[in-house]
Scaffold this active site. Structure first.
Site, PDB file in Angstrom:
ATOM      1  CB  SER A  35       5.078   5.028   4.294  1.00 12.89           C
ATOM      2  OG  SER A  35       5.447   6.049   5.195  1.00 12.89           O
ATOM      3  CG  ASN A  46      -1.755   1.245   1.365  1.00 12.33           C
ATOM      4  OD1 ASN A  46      -2.434   1.610   0.408  1.00 12.33           O
ATOM      5  ND2 ASN A  46      -1.767   1.887   2.518  1.00 12.33           N
ATOM      6  CG  HIS A 105      -0.576   5.828   4.784  1.00 11.74           C
ATOM      7  ND1 HIS A 105      -1.953   5.854   4.856  1.00 11.74           N
ATOM      8  CD2 HIS A 105      -0.132   6.599   5.804  1.00 11.74           C
ATOM      9  CE1 HIS A 105      -2.322   6.605   5.891  1.00 11.74           C
ATOM     10  NE2 HIS A 105      -1.234   7.073   6.483  1.00 11.74           N
ATOM     11  CG  ASP A 125      -2.676   3.045   6.960  1.00 16.06           C
ATOM     12  OD1 ASP A 125      -2.690   2.440   5.871  1.00 16.06           O
ATOM     13  OD2 ASP A 125      -3.476   3.953   7.240  1.00 16.06           O
TER      14      ASP A 125
HETATM   15  C1  GRF Z   1      -2.470   9.236  -2.699  1.00 17.35           C
HETATM   16  O1  GRF Z   1      -2.104  10.340  -1.934  1.00 17.35           O
HETATM   17  C2  GRF Z   1      -2.192   7.978  -1.929  1.00 17.35           C
HETATM   18  O2  GRF Z   1      -1.047   8.035  -1.152  1.00 17.35           O
HETATM   19  C3  GRF Z   1      -3.412   7.897  -1.047  1.00 17.35           C
HETATM   20  O3  GRF Z   1      -4.457   8.352  -1.838  1.00 17.35           O
HETATM   21  C4  GRF Z   1      -3.965   9.193  -2.857  1.00 17.35           C
HETATM   22  C5  GRF Z   1      -4.393   8.597  -4.151  1.00 17.35           C
HETATM   23  O4  GRF Z   1      -4.055   9.355  -5.260  1.00 17.35           O
HETATM   24  N1  GRF Z   1      -3.578   6.585  -0.503  1.00 17.35           N
HETATM   25  P1  GRF Z   1      -4.267   8.759  -6.734  1.00 17.35           P
HETATM   26  O5  GRF Z   1      -5.692   8.194  -6.804  1.00 17.35           O
HETATM   27  O6  GRF Z   1      -3.240   7.691  -6.965  1.00 17.35           O
HETATM   28  O7  GRF Z   1      -4.092   9.931  -7.634  1.00 17.35           O
END
Ligand code: GRF
Length: 236
Positions: free
Chosen positions: A147, A118, A120, A156
């Site tokens: 991360s 994932n 995050h 997470d």
């Molecule tokens: C990103 O900031 C990711 O870290 C978080 O959600 C956002 C998704 O952005 N989990 P995208 O849909 O990849 O543009």
């Protein structure tokens, strides 16, 4: 450092990635671009969403898309089972949550554990869960980041593989901070997937391993956007 095109000529099979998305899909696009440019020896096996209208789905051909509205299922297990079956049918080597905004239940995680990553938007273990940019601003932090971690049932909380950081500037808003961080997120995800698909990344007993060495702290991106990987003779 993973380095561009470092995998060429190594004779690796092309890994299959299942990507889970809920929103705009810029992280998915970063993976697609890296694959197109020959920088990531992988192919997208499928893109999966809990939101049939997620713009991310439109970034790939229809044959690669799967979506069901999670809200139309009686409970989390019912949706997760359907999702897991669809993901498994594409025979992925790695499953990547790239802006997937729904909590995955234990049954899903157990099925893909050790090859489930994932991204995050925080410097874990700070700010698990939602609203990470807001929370970093409210705390008066001087830096923020993202991360990539292995997914375990606790939210997470899985082993962090790598992080990228950006400064928090005076006057930052959630939007300005998110915009500053996003390019780093994209690099970070591509770089970690580079380790994954070349067989260099694994997880055992709650620790991430790179090249067989346990990571006792997350890897970091250098200023040119490559992961700094200490050589095997030094402690990771
Ligand atoms: C990103 O900031 C990711 O870290 C978080 O959600 C956002 C998704 O952005 N989990 P995208 O849909 O990849 O543009």
């Amino acid at each position: 450092m993973v380095g561009p095109h470092a995998w060429r000529g190594v004779g690796l099979k092309t890994s299959r990635l299942a990507v889970l998305v809920s929103g705009r899909g810029s992280n998915l696009q970063a993976l697609l671009d890296a694959i197109d440019q020959g920088a990531l020896p992988a192919r997208i096996a499928g893109v999966f969403s809990d939101r049939p209208r997620a713009p991310a789905l439109r970034r790939v051909a229809g044959a690669l898309r799967w979506s069901e509205d999670a809200r139309s299922f009686p409970d989390r297990l019912a949706f997760d089972t359907r999702l897991a079956d669809a993901v498994a049918a594409t025979e992925p080597d790695w499953v990547v949550c790239a802006g997937y905004m729904r909590i995955l239940g234990t049954s899903f995680i157990d099925r893909f554990r050790g090859r489930l990553l994932n991204i995050h938007p925080s410097l874990l273990p700070r700010y698990r869960g939602l609203h990470t940019h807001q929370r970093a601003l409210e705390a008066g932090d001087s830096e923020h980041g993202a991360s990539v971690h292995f997914v375990i049932p606790e939210l997470d909380a899985g082993a962090v593989v790598a992080q990228c950081a950006v400064p928090i500037e005076p006057g930052d808003s959630v939007n300005t901070l998110a915009q500053r961080l996003l390019p780093g997120e994209h690099r970070l995800l591509v770089e970690v997937l580079g380790l994954a698909v070349t067989g260099r990344l694994s997880e055992q007993a709650g620790l991430a391993y790179v090249d067989g060495q346990a990571l006792f702290r997350p890897l970091r991106l250098d200023s040119s956007g490559h992961l700094i990987i200490p050589d095997a003779s030094t402690s990771l």
